[in-house]
Motif scaffolding. Structure first.
Motif, PDB file in Angstrom:
ATOM      1  N   THR A   1       0.879  -1.174   0.000  1.00 20.14           N
ATOM      2  CA  THR A   1       0.000   0.000   0.000  1.00 20.14           C
ATOM      3  C   THR A   1       0.911   1.216   0.000  1.00 20.14           C
ATOM      4  O   THR A   1       1.258   1.766   1.051  1.00 20.14           O
ATOM      5  CB  THR A   1      -0.937  -0.005   1.219  1.00 20.14           C
ATOM      6  OG1 THR A   1      -1.711  -1.210   1.211  1.00 20.14           O
ATOM      7  CG2 THR A   1      -1.884   1.194   1.198  1.00 20.14           C
ATOM      8  N   ARG A   2       1.300   1.648  -1.185  1.00 20.41           N
ATOM      9  CA  ARG A   2       2.271   2.738  -1.293  1.00 20.41           C
ATOM     10  C   ARG A   2       1.611   4.106  -1.354  1.00 20.41           C
ATOM     11  O   ARG A   2       2.282   5.133  -1.277  1.00 20.41           O
ATOM     12  CB  ARG A   2       3.163   2.517  -2.521  1.00 20.41           C
ATOM     13  CG  ARG A   2       3.957   1.214  -2.436  1.00 20.41           C
ATOM     14  CD  ARG A   2       5.027   1.135  -3.488  1.00 20.41           C
ATOM     15  NE  ARG A   2       6.091   2.100  -3.245  1.00 20.41           N
ATOM     16  CZ  ARG A   2       7.116   2.288  -4.084  1.00 20.41           C
ATOM     17  NH1 ARG A   2       7.182   1.606  -5.212  1.00 20.41           N
ATOM     18  NH2 ARG A   2       8.048   3.182  -3.792  1.00 20.41           N
ATOM     19  N   ARG A   3       0.296   4.140  -1.522  1.00 17.99           N
ATOM     20  CA  ARG A   3      -0.459   5.405  -1.509  1.00 17.99           C
ATOM     21  C   ARG A   3       0.085   6.400  -2.535  1.00 17.99           C
ATOM     22  O   ARG A   3       0.055   7.609  -2.319  1.00 17.99           O
ATOM     23  CB  ARG A   3      -0.464   6.011  -0.109  1.00 17.99           C
ATOM     24  CG  ARG A   3      -1.050   5.078   0.964  1.00 17.99           C
ATOM     25  CD  ARG A   3      -0.988   5.698   2.348  1.00 17.99           C
ATOM     26  NE  ARG A   3      -1.661   4.876   3.346  1.00 17.99           N
ATOM     27  CZ  ARG A   3      -1.048   3.977   4.106  1.00 17.99           C
ATOM     28  NH1 ARG A   3       0.258   3.773   3.972  1.00 17.99           N
ATOM     29  NH2 ARG A   3      -1.724   3.279   5.003  1.00 17.99           N
ATOM     30  N   GLY A   4       0.606   5.879  -3.631  1.00 21.09           N
ATOM     31  CA  GLY A   4       1.099   6.737  -4.701  1.00 21.09           C
ATOM     32  C   GLY A   4       2.383   7.464  -4.381  1.00 21.09           C
ATOM     33  O   GLY A   4       2.749   8.407  -5.091  1.00 21.09           O
ATOM     34  N   SER A   5       3.099   7.048  -3.350  1.00 18.34           N
ATOM     35  CA  SER A   5       4.263   7.809  -2.891  1.00 18.34           C
ATOM     36  C   SER A   5       5.567   7.047  -3.079  1.00 18.34           C
ATOM     37  O   SER A   5       5.692   5.903  -2.621  1.00 18.34           O
ATOM     38  CB  SER A   5       4.111   8.172  -1.407  1.00 18.34           C
ATOM     39  OG  SER A   5       5.256   8.876  -0.958  1.00 18.34           O
ATOM     40  N   PRO A   6       6.568   7.667  -3.683  1.00 19.46           N
ATOM     41  CA  PRO A   6       7.889   7.038  -3.771  1.00 19.46           C
ATOM     42  C   PRO A   6       8.588   6.962  -2.423  1.00 19.46           C
ATOM     43  O   PRO A   6       9.608   6.270  -2.294  1.00 19.46           O
ATOM     44  CB  PRO A   6       8.654   7.953  -4.740  1.00 19.46           C
ATOM     45  CG  PRO A   6       7.974   9.274  -4.633  1.00 19.46           C
ATOM     46  CD  PRO A   6       6.531   8.972  -4.366  1.00 19.46           C
ATOM     47  N   CYS A   7       8.052   7.638  -1.416  1.00 10.44           N
ATOM     48  CA  CYS A   7       8.670   7.639  -0.083  1.00 10.44           C
ATOM     49  C   CYS A   7       8.190   6.480   0.788  1.00 10.44           C
ATOM     50  O   CYS A   7       8.697   6.289   1.896  1.00 10.44           O
ATOM     51  CB  CYS A   7       8.385   8.960   0.626  1.00 10.44           C
ATOM     52  SG  CYS A   7       9.036  10.402  -0.235  1.00 10.44           S
TER      53      CYS A   7
ATOM     54  N   PRO B   1      10.515   9.730   6.103  1.00  5.13           N
ATOM     55  CA  PRO B   1      11.971   9.731   6.302  1.00  5.13           C
ATOM     56  C   PRO B   1      12.615  11.042   5.872  1.00  5.13           C
ATOM     57  O   PRO B   1      12.071  11.765   5.022  1.00  5.13           O
ATOM     58  CB  PRO B   1      12.443   8.580   5.408  1.00  5.13           C
ATOM     59  CG  PRO B   1      11.232   7.738   5.160  1.00  5.13           C
ATOM     60  CD  PRO B   1      10.069   8.667   5.204  1.00  5.13           C
ATOM     61  N   PRO B   2      13.754  11.383   6.444  1.00  4.60           N
ATOM     62  CA  PRO B   2      14.483  12.580   6.020  1.00  4.60           C
ATOM     63  C   PRO B   2      14.743  12.541   4.516  1.00  4.60           C
ATOM     64  O   PRO B   2      15.018  11.487   3.942  1.00  4.60           O
ATOM     65  CB  PRO B   2      15.782  12.503   6.817  1.00  4.60           C
ATOM     66  CG  PRO B   2      15.433  11.672   8.019  1.00  4.60           C
ATOM     67  CD  PRO B   2      14.427  10.680   7.559  1.00  4.60           C
ATOM     68  N   GLY B   3      14.638  13.692   3.891  1.00  2.07           N
ATOM     69  CA  GLY B   3      14.847  13.773   2.452  1.00  2.07           C
ATOM     70  C   GLY B   3      13.584  13.601   1.636  1.00  2.07           C
ATOM     71  O   GLY B   3      13.600  13.767   0.416  1.00  2.07           O
ATOM     72  N   SER B   4      12.458  13.284   2.287  1.00  4.34           N
ATOM     73  CA  SER B   4      11.217  13.044   1.547  1.00  4.34           C
ATOM     74  C   SER B   4      10.707  14.299   0.850  1.00  4.34           C
ATOM     75  O   SER B   4      10.051  14.213  -0.192  1.00  4.34           O
ATOM     76  CB  SER B   4      10.140  12.517   2.495  1.00  4.34           C
ATOM     77  OG  SER B   4      10.477  11.245   2.997  1.00  4.34           O
ATOM     78  N   GLU B   5      10.996  15.459   1.417  1.00  2.00           N
ATOM     79  CA  GLU B   5      10.459  16.695   0.846  1.00  2.00           C
ATOM     80  C   GLU B   5      10.881  16.890  -0.604  1.00  2.00           C
ATOM     81  O   GLU B   5      10.144  17.466  -1.406  1.00  2.00           O
ATOM     82  CB  GLU B   5      10.884  17.899   1.692  1.00  2.00           C
ATOM     83  CG  GLU B   5      10.141  19.169   1.343  1.00  2.00           C
ATOM     84  CD  GLU B   5      10.195  20.202   2.454  1.00  2.00           C
ATOM     85  OE1 GLU B   5       9.661  21.300   2.241  1.00  2.00           O
ATOM     86  OE2 GLU B   5      10.759  19.909   3.525  1.00  2.00           O
ATOM     87  N   GLU B   6      12.061  16.390  -0.956  1.00  2.00           N
ATOM     88  CA  GLU B   6      12.542  16.537  -2.325  1.00  2.00           C
ATOM     89  C   GLU B   6      12.052  15.429  -3.246  1.00  2.00           C
ATOM     90  O   GLU B   6      12.244  15.502  -4.459  1.00  2.00           O
ATOM     91  CB  GLU B   6      14.076  16.564  -2.328  1.00  2.00           C
ATOM     92  CG  GLU B   6      14.668  17.696  -1.502  1.00  2.00           C
ATOM     93  CD  GLU B   6      14.088  19.046  -1.887  1.00  2.00           C
ATOM     94  OE1 GLU B   6      13.980  19.320  -3.105  1.00  2.00           O
ATOM     95  OE2 GLU B   6      13.718  19.828  -0.977  1.00  2.00           O
ATOM     96  N   ARG B   7      11.407  14.409  -2.685  1.00  2.00           N
ATOM     97  CA  ARG B   7      10.984  13.250  -3.489  1.00  2.00           C
ATOM     98  C   ARG B   7       9.498  13.227  -3.773  1.00  2.00           C
ATOM     99  O   ARG B   7       9.046  12.437  -4.601  1.00  2.00           O
ATOM    100  CB  ARG B   7      11.373  11.954  -2.773  1.00  2.00           C
ATOM    101  CG  ARG B   7      12.853  11.783  -2.509  1.00  2.00           C
ATOM    102  CD  ARG B   7      13.117  10.506  -1.719  1.00  2.00           C
ATOM    103  NE  ARG B   7      12.674   9.317  -2.458  1.00  2.00           N
ATOM    104  CZ  ARG B   7      12.487   8.125  -1.905  1.00  2.00           C
ATOM    105  NH1 ARG B   7      12.663   7.969  -0.598  1.00  2.00           N
ATOM    106  NH2 ARG B   7      12.090   7.098  -2.639  1.00  2.00           N
TER     107      ARG B   7
END
Length: 470
Positions: A88-94, A323-329
């Protein structure tokens, strides 16, 4: 154009032996193979598991022992609901795919317990944040009636799957219109029930705004789904007690003589003239059929500012756990919402929530005079896919073009979108029916009346998949 069977008709055919769940599931899988490369409604399809479930259902029907009113019906689930064995990734690469997926949400658990055949998971914008459907993982989901147009969102994959014959039923989420918008844009039925009517787990960060809702091609099918999905689950402390009667029976309630308010703009919305004309004609048909319709606005101003605070702070709270860095992903539009949500204080949130509660009280008073409220579902017809707002419109965010949906997430009322007609270019337009809290049976019954007096087309869009039994 080839007619589709509704889920109710399919179950009747199972009972008579005319069609088997295996045949129906194979037909849905063929439709996915033929159409989903163009439409992109699914992010996951599990052919092996679906056929295994269909064979088990076929055995139950053959032995005269189905385990539910929808046993064996091919169904999809929006990729926002936890589903055992599927990510269940909810459309997110994070959200990492490679982790244990061993829990079913209440929605998924109820579908399994009642024998529905789970085909796979449908697409969503990242974290279901907007009213159209595209994400960085799977790309753009398109409207089966015109693949250059959006199916709406955030449950756009579910709506597109249902109308294209890629499964008779689906379940979406609705925090600001996400079941009703794509139901309107794709020409199907989508219900946002009273808050808590369908249990949710995990708890949504969007809190009181968040609902799950059934999506189908007929009002009867939506009522049958609600009978399944409204069963209790201890993991949702806000869940309502089990309904006192079956929705599959209440949908046939006689509503002639009841009083409906028709508000073409809610007093503030700008509506496309063709949408306004189509909805007004559908309202007139209800009036001719015996529903007493009076034109009246509820009397509130646009609550978008309060909605934006509740929506963006919920998104920010969720994304702060990433996780840290998600804002750019993440999706750049979702990043903007995240940044906006972090600017608000606890006082801002509490004030917005107080406005939400006041709006609910106002609508409660309104419904002492009117049994239901009728409005357009969406102010505009489907627009170019891959955009949050219509290109060249001058709008800045998705709530600006769907002013009729999010107020009733704030009030937690049941609201259903039913097909009202099509534009001159053949694009669907929906009528929204809103009732007092806990009147899910009433909005279903009014929707059923419209279905009876203005039957909508039951053909698949061009390029459709295979018919069951052919």
């Amino acid at each position: 154009m080839t007619n589709l069977l509704t889920a109710s008709e399919l179950v009747a055919a199972y009972s008579s032996g005319e069609i088997s769940p295996v045949e129906a599931t194979e037909a849905a899988l063929r439709a996915i193979e033929e159409r989903d490369g163009e439409i992109n409604a699914y992010c996951l399809v599990d052919r092996t598991a679906a056929l295994e479930e269909a064979r088990a259902s076929e055995t139950r029907w053959r032995e005269g022992n189905p385990i539910g009113w929808l046993d064996g019906v091919p169904t999809s689930i929006k990729d926002m609901f936890l589903t055992r064995g599927w990510p269940t990734r909810r459309g997110s690469p994070c959200i990492e795919e490679n982790q244990p997926w061993d829990v079913d949400s209440p929605v998924t658990a109820r579908l399994r317990e009642n024998g529905l055949v789970l085909l796979g998971k449908t697409t969503t914008p990242e974290l279901a944040w907007k009213g159209v459907t595209d994400n960085l993982l799977t790309g753009i989901t398109r409207n089966p009636w015109d693949p250059t147009r959006t199916p709406g969102g955030s449950s756009g994959g579910s709506a597109a799957a249902v109308v294209a014959g890629m499964g008779e039923l689906s379940v979406g989420t609705d925090g600001g219109g996400s079941v009703r918008i794509p139901a309107s844009f794709c020409g199907i039925v989508g219900l946002k029930p009273t808050h808590g009517r369908i249990p949710l787990y995990p708890a949504s960060p969007f809190g009181a705004l968040s609902h799950a809702g059934p999506m189908a091609r007929s009002v009867d099918d939506v009522a049958l789904m609600l009978d399944v999905l409204a069963l209790p689950d201890h993991r949702d402390p806000a869940a309502l007690p089990p309904p006192e009667s079956a929705y599959r029976e209440a949908v046939r309630r006689d509503v002639r003589g009841l009083i409906a308010a028709y508000s073409p703009t809610l007093g503030y919305a700008k509506v496309d003239p063709e949408v306004a004309r189509i909805v007004r004609a559908a309202v007139a048909a209800l009036d001719d059929a015996g529903l007493r319709v009076e034109e009246a606005d509820p009397g509130f101003t646009d609550p978008k500012e309060a909605f934006d605070i509740l929506w963006s702070t919920g998104a920010a709270q969720w994304l702060n756990t990433f996780p840290p860095g998600s804002e750019e992903r993440i999706d750049p539009g979702l990043r903007r919402v995240w940044q906006q949500g972090r600017t608000y204080s606890a006082s801002d949130y509490l004030a917005a929530n107080a406005e939400r509660a006041a709006l609910g009280i106002l609508m409660g008073e309104f419904h002492t005079r009117f049994d239901v409220l009728l409005t357009p579902t969406v102010a505009i017809p489907p627009f170019e896919a891959g955009h949050e707002v219509p290109p060249g419109s001058g709008l800045s965010s998705w709530p600006e073009w769907t002013p009729f949906t999010y107020p009733f997430n704030m009030t937690q009322q049941p609201a259903i979108s039913v097909p009202a007609g099509t534009t001159s270019s053949g694009l669907p337009v929906g009528l929204q029916i809103v009732g007092p809290r806990h009147s899910d049976d009433l909005v279903l019954a009014v929707a059923k009346l419209l279905e009876e007096v203005r039957p909508w087309p039951t053909d698949r869009p061009a390029g459709r998949g295979s018919r069951v039994g052919t």
